[in-house]
Design a protein around this motif. Structure first.
Motif, short mmCIF file in Angstrom:
data_model
loop_
_atom_site.label_atom_id
_atom_site.label_comp_id
_atom_site.label_asym_id
_atom_site.label_seq_id
_atom_site.Cartn_x
_atom_site.Cartn_y
_atom_site.Cartn_z
N HIS A 162 -6.20 69.41 2.96
CA HIS A 162 -7.35 69.16 2.32
C HIS A 162 -7.48 67.56 1.84
O HIS A 162 -8.35 67.02 2.29
CB HIS A 162 -7.33 70.00 0.84
N SER A 163 -6.41 66.96 1.44
CA SER A 163 -6.22 65.83 1.26
C SER A 163 -6.35 64.72 2.64
O SER A 163 -7.10 63.78 2.48
CB SER A 163 -4.87 65.30 0.59
N LYS A 166 -10.11 64.75 3.50
CA LYS A 166 -10.81 64.04 2.46
C LYS A 166 -10.45 62.61 3.04
O LYS A 166 -11.51 61.48 3.03
CB LYS A 166 -10.44 64.23 1.22
N SER A 169 -12.28 61.87 6.77
CA SER A 169 -13.52 62.45 6.86
C SER A 169 -14.65 61.05 7.41
O SER A 169 -15.65 61.11 7.84
CB SER A 169 -14.05 63.31 5.85
N SER A 212 -12.22 72.53 5.22
CA SER A 212 -10.82 72.20 5.63
C SER A 212 -9.96 73.51 5.47
O SER A 212 -8.81 73.27 5.78
CB SER A 212 -10.52 71.20 4.75
#
Length: 218
Positions: A162-163, A166, A169, A212
């Motif tokens: 997820h990190s 982010k 992206s 994600s």
């Protein structure tokens, strides 16, 4: 224009091999990082027969410098890395009362930390449209007490994905964890080939529909 390139981290005879074959069949050249030279040689021969150009390195991906160097060599040789697929995890049959802190840290270094190492090494060779994928597991949400470190690894690597997504992206590079909600089997919905199909589908998703984490329930 050169063919796209997938780097498979933690290449072995299971899901990772199926992922490598699926991408080769889709027109990708393949780079393999694994720990068993015989398995790497056999998989490389299979992929070559499918028309892929294949590079491979026998390396312990918890050795940060060795893993970085291997990914960098692949990137410098091909000039590009389009997809990085991360597969490693450690299965240690110990419950929370017998698992030591040192063992937990060792397992997390493989199942989570090595993703950091390989993503950082691959990033200079990735451009907009690049993808990072991870073989996730239902153990992230429903861990077995018999193998306590596995759930920690899978929860941790999903969180890290997820990190990463982010962070990258804005550069057009996306990351996804495909959560396999079932036990791998030789037949049925959870064969390595079916899981590889799910990983391909996740990687091929357009940015507008990107998530994600993608569950695979068969």
């Amino acid at each position: 224009m050169s063919r796209p390139v997938v780097v498979v981290v933690g290449a072995g005879p299971g899901v990772s091999a199926s992922v490598a074959r699926r991408f080769a069949d889709e027109g990708y050249d393949v780079a393999l990082l694994g720990q068993d030279q015989q398995v790497l040689d056999q998989l490389a021969a299979d992929l070559g027969a499918r028309g892929a150009t294949v590079g491979h390195a026998c390396v312990d991906v918890t050795d940060e410098q060795a893993a970085r160097d291997a990914v960098r060599r692949f990137g410098e040789h091909t000039g590009r890395i389009d997809v990085l697929h991360f597969n490693p995890s450690a299965f240690r049959e110990k419950d929370p009362l017998s698992l030591t802190v040192a063992e937990l840290v060792e397992d997390v270094a493989l199942g989570v930390g090595a993703l950091l190492t390989t993503v950082q090494a691959a990033r200079p060779f990735m451009s907009a449209g690049g993808r990072i994928s991870v073989t996730g597991s239902m153990a992230a949400d429903d861990p077995s007490e018999r193998a306590a470190s596995l759930g920690v690894q899978k929860a941790g690597v999903r969180n890290l994905v997820h990190s990463i997504d982010k962070t990258l992206s804005d550069d057009g590079i996306r990351a996804v964890s495909v959560t396999v909600r079932g036990a791998l089997a030789r037949e049925g919905a959870f064969t390595p080939d079916r899981v590889a199909d799910a990983i391909w589908d996740a990687v091929a998703t357009d940015d507008a529909d990107w998530r994600s984490e993608v569950p695979y329930s068969g």
